[in-house]
Write a protein that holds these residues in place. Structure first.
Motif, mmCIF file in Angstrom:
data_model
loop_
_atom_site.group_PDB
_atom_site.id
_atom_site.type_symbol
_atom_site.label_atom_id
_atom_site.label_comp_id
_atom_site.label_asym_id
_atom_site.label_seq_id
_atom_site.Cartn_x
_atom_site.Cartn_y
_atom_site.Cartn_z
ATOM 1 N N GLY A 676 0.773 -1.229 0.000
ATOM 2 C CA GLY A 676 0.000 0.000 0.000
ATOM 3 C C GLY A 676 0.804 1.279 0.000
ATOM 4 O O GLY A 676 0.229 2.366 -0.025
ATOM 5 N N GLN A 677 2.135 1.183 -0.007
ATOM 6 C CA GLN A 677 2.994 2.368 0.016
ATOM 7 C C GLN A 677 3.743 2.491 -1.308
ATOM 8 O O GLN A 677 4.295 1.501 -1.811
ATOM 9 C CB GLN A 677 4.003 2.272 1.164
ATOM 10 C CG GLN A 677 3.373 2.121 2.533
ATOM 11 C CD GLN A 677 2.634 3.361 2.980
ATOM 12 O OE1 GLN A 677 2.981 4.471 2.598
ATOM 13 N NE2 GLN A 677 1.603 3.173 3.805
ATOM 14 N N GLU A 678 3.771 3.707 -1.859
ATOM 15 C CA GLU A 678 4.499 3.905 -3.111
ATOM 16 C C GLU A 678 6.003 3.746 -2.888
ATOM 17 O O GLU A 678 6.581 4.361 -1.989
ATOM 18 C CB GLU A 678 4.212 5.287 -3.689
ATOM 19 C CG GLU A 678 4.917 5.528 -5.019
ATOM 20 C CD GLU A 678 4.653 6.902 -5.586
ATOM 21 O OE1 GLU A 678 5.600 7.501 -6.143
ATOM 22 O OE2 GLU A 678 3.499 7.396 -5.466
ATOM 23 N N VAL A 679 6.657 2.935 -3.742
ATOM 24 C CA VAL A 679 8.093 2.690 -3.603
ATOM 25 C C VAL A 679 8.859 2.965 -4.888
ATOM 26 O O VAL A 679 10.096 2.907 -4.890
ATOM 27 C CB VAL A 679 8.364 1.240 -3.130
ATOM 28 C CG1 VAL A 679 7.923 1.066 -1.680
ATOM 29 C CG2 VAL A 679 7.667 0.212 -4.029
ATOM 30 N N ALA A 680 8.169 3.241 -5.998
ATOM 31 C CA ALA A 680 8.850 3.598 -7.241
ATOM 32 C C ALA A 680 7.856 4.264 -8.180
ATOM 33 O O ALA A 680 6.659 3.957 -8.164
ATOM 34 C CB ALA A 680 9.463 2.368 -7.904
ATOM 35 N N ARG A 681 8.389 5.165 -9.008
ATOM 36 C CA ARG A 681 7.564 5.890 -9.981
ATOM 37 C C ARG A 681 8.449 6.185 -11.188
ATOM 38 O O ARG A 681 9.522 6.775 -11.052
ATOM 39 C CB ARG A 681 7.043 7.175 -9.350
ATOM 40 C CG ARG A 681 6.261 8.099 -10.286
ATOM 41 C CD ARG A 681 5.861 9.366 -9.557
ATOM 42 N NE ARG A 681 4.872 9.078 -8.520
ATOM 43 C CZ ARG A 681 3.574 9.366 -8.612
ATOM 44 N NH1 ARG A 681 3.103 9.953 -9.703
ATOM 45 N NH2 ARG A 681 2.754 9.081 -7.620
ATOM 46 N N VAL A 682 7.984 5.796 -12.362
ATOM 47 C CA VAL A 682 8.744 6.016 -13.586
ATOM 48 C C VAL A 682 7.809 6.599 -14.644
ATOM 49 O O VAL A 682 6.770 6.003 -14.975
ATOM 50 C CB VAL A 682 9.369 4.709 -14.116
ATOM 51 C CG1 VAL A 682 10.230 4.992 -15.353
ATOM 52 C CG2 VAL A 682 10.203 4.026 -13.040
ATOM 53 N N ASN A 683 8.159 7.759 -15.168
ATOM 54 C CA ASN A 683 7.441 8.403 -16.276
ATOM 55 C C ASN A 683 6.023 8.854 -15.911
ATOM 56 O O ASN A 683 5.211 9.093 -16.804
ATOM 57 C CB ASN A 683 7.384 7.500 -17.511
ATOM 58 C CG ASN A 683 8.697 7.451 -18.255
ATOM 59 O OD1 ASN A 683 9.629 8.176 -17.925
ATOM 60 N ND2 ASN A 683 8.790 6.585 -19.244
ATOM 61 N N VAL A 684 5.701 8.951 -14.636
ATOM 62 C CA VAL A 684 4.413 9.490 -14.203
ATOM 63 C C VAL A 684 4.699 10.701 -13.322
ATOM 64 O O VAL A 684 5.393 10.582 -12.304
ATOM 65 C CB VAL A 684 3.574 8.453 -13.437
ATOM 66 C CG1 VAL A 684 2.222 9.060 -13.044
ATOM 67 C CG2 VAL A 684 3.359 7.201 -14.273
ATOM 68 N N GLY A 685 4.154 11.851 -13.707
ATOM 69 C CA GLY A 685 4.509 13.087 -13.025
ATOM 70 C C GLY A 685 3.908 13.225 -11.643
ATOM 71 O O GLY A 685 4.630 13.330 -10.650
ATOM 72 N N ARG A 686 2.581 13.212 -11.546
ATOM 73 C CA ARG A 686 1.929 13.483 -10.274
ATOM 74 C C ARG A 686 0.757 12.544 -10.069
ATOM 75 O O ARG A 686 0.193 11.989 -10.994
ATOM 76 C CB ARG A 686 1.429 14.931 -10.213
ATOM 77 C CG ARG A 686 2.506 15.989 -10.367
ATOM 78 C CD ARG A 686 1.896 17.383 -10.415
ATOM 79 N NE ARG A 686 1.338 17.745 -9.131
ATOM 80 C CZ ARG A 686 2.019 18.358 -8.160
ATOM 81 N NH1 ARG A 686 3.290 18.656 -8.335
ATOM 82 N NH2 ARG A 686 1.436 18.667 -7.023
ATOM 83 N N SER A 687 0.367 12.385 -8.792
ATOM 84 C CA SER A 687 -0.799 11.630 -8.364
ATOM 85 C C SER A 687 -0.715 10.186 -8.851
ATOM 86 O O SER A 687 0.350 9.701 -9.255
ATOM 87 C CB SER A 687 -2.086 12.323 -8.834
ATOM 88 O OG SER A 687 -3.201 11.799 -8.119
ATOM 89 N N SER A 688 -1.840 9.484 -8.794
ATOM 90 C CA SER A 688 -1.857 8.064 -9.156
ATOM 91 C C SER A 688 -3.275 7.660 -9.509
ATOM 92 O O SER A 688 -4.225 8.449 -9.379
ATOM 93 C CB SER A 688 -1.333 7.207 -7.998
ATOM 94 O OG SER A 688 -2.140 7.368 -6.841
#
Length: 746
Positions: A676-688
């Motif tokens: 349930g916790q964000e641990v990586a983000r690639v090519n996405v600017g904001r929010s989810s």
């Protein structure tokens, strides 16, 4: 042109195409692998064929986690292991390509620390307690001396009251064990033993073994040896290795180590000891990062030569010089009471030692007061007043001069080192200064007095502007003994594993190289020779100091000037390299619960306990087929294609995990969640989720490695949930898909 999400990974992951399990692969190896070789990609066929004999002889099947491959390091360099190691990993096969993993009961194999002419220390760790015994002698097959039990210090990590832990560790929380000195943050159940071997003869080779009572735990091998230091002042050839900023657990680190070992083997003179100038455990100096990225990576060198350490800023995330507490201080034994010569410092943060006719000083440049009025600087002055050696060498982490990945004219830590500590050392006659931090190799001319807090200049501070190479302009000359302000050579050796960088050229540097490597230093009588050995085992720089007579000191008003640095054209960023020692938690081609054509409400979908009964059960890879997934379902109602997948995986003891990472092919952007916790983000600017903004079109293709952050906070013992959301960059995108595998560096 539409991307094929089976093809890019299939070149390395034949599980997607061949559809057989790791156990079948193991069985095939044990019988006849010729059939399977014909099915492999052509580029891997020759490499695998050359090493499968080694693989088969060292292959053990573990039902819970597939197949473990051991003893591959010697084959790796010749056969290009990196490519096929990833292929094997995606099958659910655990690969140890870089490290020598401990065998039970060890969790950290024996290594040497804190030597003197009459003493040395052997340290190791086990899972659970043993009856520690160390035997030693002058022959590998005749260990006729035993370390008294009173000379073995035991430390333990047994958790805290109320902390969740496995039942096997709860039983160890006895009053006797809880009274032991505590390890800062080692995995629960860890016992560390520190054996002091005393009464040794100077400059003598001994052999040692570690036992559990009468059961021998280490092999009877000439590699399990140590050599005591010579008496202070002894003149004979000495060789030591210097490296910094290495502890990544990646290919460059392995190559630098092997390159050094190959060069030394060919030259025929072994190491006497080695120095690490800091950042040996990326990224935050956690105990598990020390284990996988330092101890396992360098075990073949640690078991028979002492490493003298300096703390870097990455170790400083979890260890504090002011208290002497943290994984860094658990890992090393260094002299605090002048046990190895020099002046007692009373702290492991900074110390000194003698080795023959060389005096060494280690400072903490990270988190202690650097001012002349501080305790460290006062001790430094007193130690220099006592020093009587022919050579004086100092080492710490932050360089006083650099234009590599750091700039010594702009960063306060580096400026303070130059302004406050160098004047003391140069007044004491320092000959060589070894640092890291900046991910580059830089080596200065003979230099003295450049202490400015503004931009560094060379004019009137260079004493010899030649190349220092005995084969070129000749060695740098100094007077015999420790003479103030006759110049020193500055070496920045932060190029031993981390990503390299350069912002310019320091005017005091004679040689600047942006390539991975390390430094070997030879001292014989009045001559010192330093060499930069690159990752291929090739000498790339050589310099020499000769201390003889009383040469005239002259300051050059117009010294040689290095060429102006021109930054190369910006190229695409290199992908983050995967670890070489890992096990597979979720293989490629695994089954996931998946949702397309809609967005889940909120973020509970990526947490444990979420009811995913309405989600489709499907196997990766997930390929769009012109915006459609799973046989015809529409893209999300908002128009832009999106996909959500989740899967449970199990980790028996989370505090033994160094890193989690995805080996993943995707388009166009992904957000990864752990419990349930964000641990990586690639090519996405904001929010989810439905609100994700700024999704960029992926420019490259194929599988890449994406490390997952903060796992020490979010990974738990037992069942965990990995959730991945994948978003296309536009409504009409046809290059949309996902093919993930989860790896754990342990």
């Amino acid at each position: 042109m539409k991307k094929n999400f089976t093809r890019p990974i299939a070149q390395q992951d034949r599980a997607t195409v061949l559809k057989f399990q790791a156990a079948h692969f193991a069985r095939a190896l044990q019988l006849d692998w010729s059939y399977w070789l014909r099915l492999l990609p052509q580029g891997l066929r020759g490499s695998l064929d050359a090493i499968l004999s080694t693989v088969r002889s060292s292959l053990t099947t573990h039902p819970a986690r597939g197949v473990t491959l051991q003893s591959l390091s010697s084959q790796q360099k010749r056969s290009g292991l990196g490519q096929w190691a990833q292929w094997l990993g995606l099958l659910g096969v655990s690969v140890s390509a870089l490290a020598e993993n401990p065998h039970r009961p060890f969790t950290r194999l024996p290594y040497l620390q804190g030597s003197s002419p009459t003493q040395i220390h052997v340290l190791w760790r086990t899972e659970g307690p043993i009856q520690p015994v160390v035997r030693w002698g002058t022959q590998p097959d005749r260990l006729d001396q035993t370390v008294p039990l009173a000379a073995i210090v035991t430390r333990a990590s047994l958790g805290t009251n109320g902390q969740p832990m496995l039942p096997q560790w709860l039983s160890l929380r006895t009053p006797e064990n809880l009274s032991l000195p505590k390890l800062h943050s080692a995995p629960i159940g860890t016992f560390q033993y520190e054996a002091a071997i005393d009464g040794l003869s100077p400059d003598t080779v001994y052999y040692y073994g570690v036992f559990n009572g009468s059961e021998r735990l280490t092999a009877e091998s000439p590699e399990q040896r140590f050599q005591t230091q010579p008496q202070p002042g002894t003149v004979r050839p000495y060789r030591f290795w210097v490296l910094g900023d290495s502890g990544t657990g990646r290919e460059a680190q392995r190559a630098v180590h092997e390159g050094m070992r190959a060069w030394v083997k060919q030259d025929g003179r072994p190491l006497d000891f080695w120095i690490h100038v800091g950042d040996m455990a990326y990224g935050t100096g956690r105990d598990v990062e020390f284990q996988s990225r330092f101890f396992e990576s360098y075990q073949t060198t640690l078991r028979n030569s002492v490493c003298w350490p300096a703390m870097g800023n990455h170790e400083g995330h979890t260890s504090k010089g002011s208290t002497g507490i943290g994984p860094y201080y658990d890992a090393y034994w260094v002299p605090t009471r002048a046990e190895s010569g020099g002046l007692a410092s009373g702290t492991e943060a900074y110390y000194s030692f003698d080795h023959g006719n060389i005096h060494f000083i280690c400072l903490d440049s990270h988190d202690l007061d650097r001012k002349p009025s501080g305790a460290m600087a006062k001790w430094l002055k007193a130690d220099l007043e006592k020093a009587k050696a022919e050579w004086l060498i100092a080492f710490w982490h932050h360089p006083p001069y650099t234009k590599g990945s750091h700039d010594s004219d702009k960063e306060a830590d580096l400026i303070e080192v130059r302004h406050h500590l160098l004047p003391i050392l140069e007044s004491g006659g320092v000959d060589l200064v070894l640092t890291g931090h900046s991910h580059i190799y830089e080596r200065s001319m003979l230099l003295d007095g450049a202490y400015s807090t503004n931009a560094t200049v060379a004019e009137n501070f260079i004493l010899d502007d030649g190349d220092g190479d005995p084969r070129g302009d000749g060695a740098y000359l100094k007077g015999a003994g420790l003479r103030p302000h006759e110049g020193a050579v500055q070496v920045v050796a932060g190029h031993s594993g981390a990503s390299l960088g350069r912002v310019g050229t320091s005017p005091v540097m004679r040689r600047t190289l942006v390539e991975h490597g390390s430094v070997l230093v030879d001292v014989e009588g009045d001559t010192l020779v330093g060499r930069m050995i690159n990752r291929e085992g090739v000498e790339r720089d050589r310099f020499s100091l000769v201390k003889r007579g009383a040469p005239m000191v002259r300051r050059l008003s117009l010294p040689w000037q290095p060429p102006e640095y021109k930054a190369p054209d910006k190229s695409s960023k290199s992908p983050y390299p995967p670890p070489l020692d890992y096990q597979v938690l979720i293989p490629a081609g695994a089954e996931w619960k998946a949702l397309s054509g809609a967005h889940p409400q909120g973020s509970s979908w990526s947490r444990p306990g979420f009811d995913d009964a309405s989600w489709l059960r499907a196997k990766a890879p997930f390929d769009s087929g012109r915006g459609r997934l799973f046989g015809g379902e529409r893209a999300s109602k908002e128009g832009r294609p999106s996909l959500y997948v989740r899967r449970e995986f199990t980790v028996s003891q989370a505090d033994r995990a160094t890193e989690l990472g995805l080996w993943v092919d995707y388009a166009d952007g992904i957000i990864v969640h752990l419990n349930g916790q964000e641990v990586a983000r690639v090519n996405v600017g904001r929010s989810s989720g439905r609100n994700a903004q700024g999704v960029k079109q992926r420019e490259d293709s194929g599988a890449v490695y994406v490390p997952l952050g903060s796992i020490a906070r979010f990974l738990v013992d037992g069942v965990n949930v990995l959730g991945i959301e994948c978003h296309a960059h536009s409504e009409g995108s046809i290059d949309f898909g996902l093919n993930p595998a989860l790896w754990m560096e342990d």
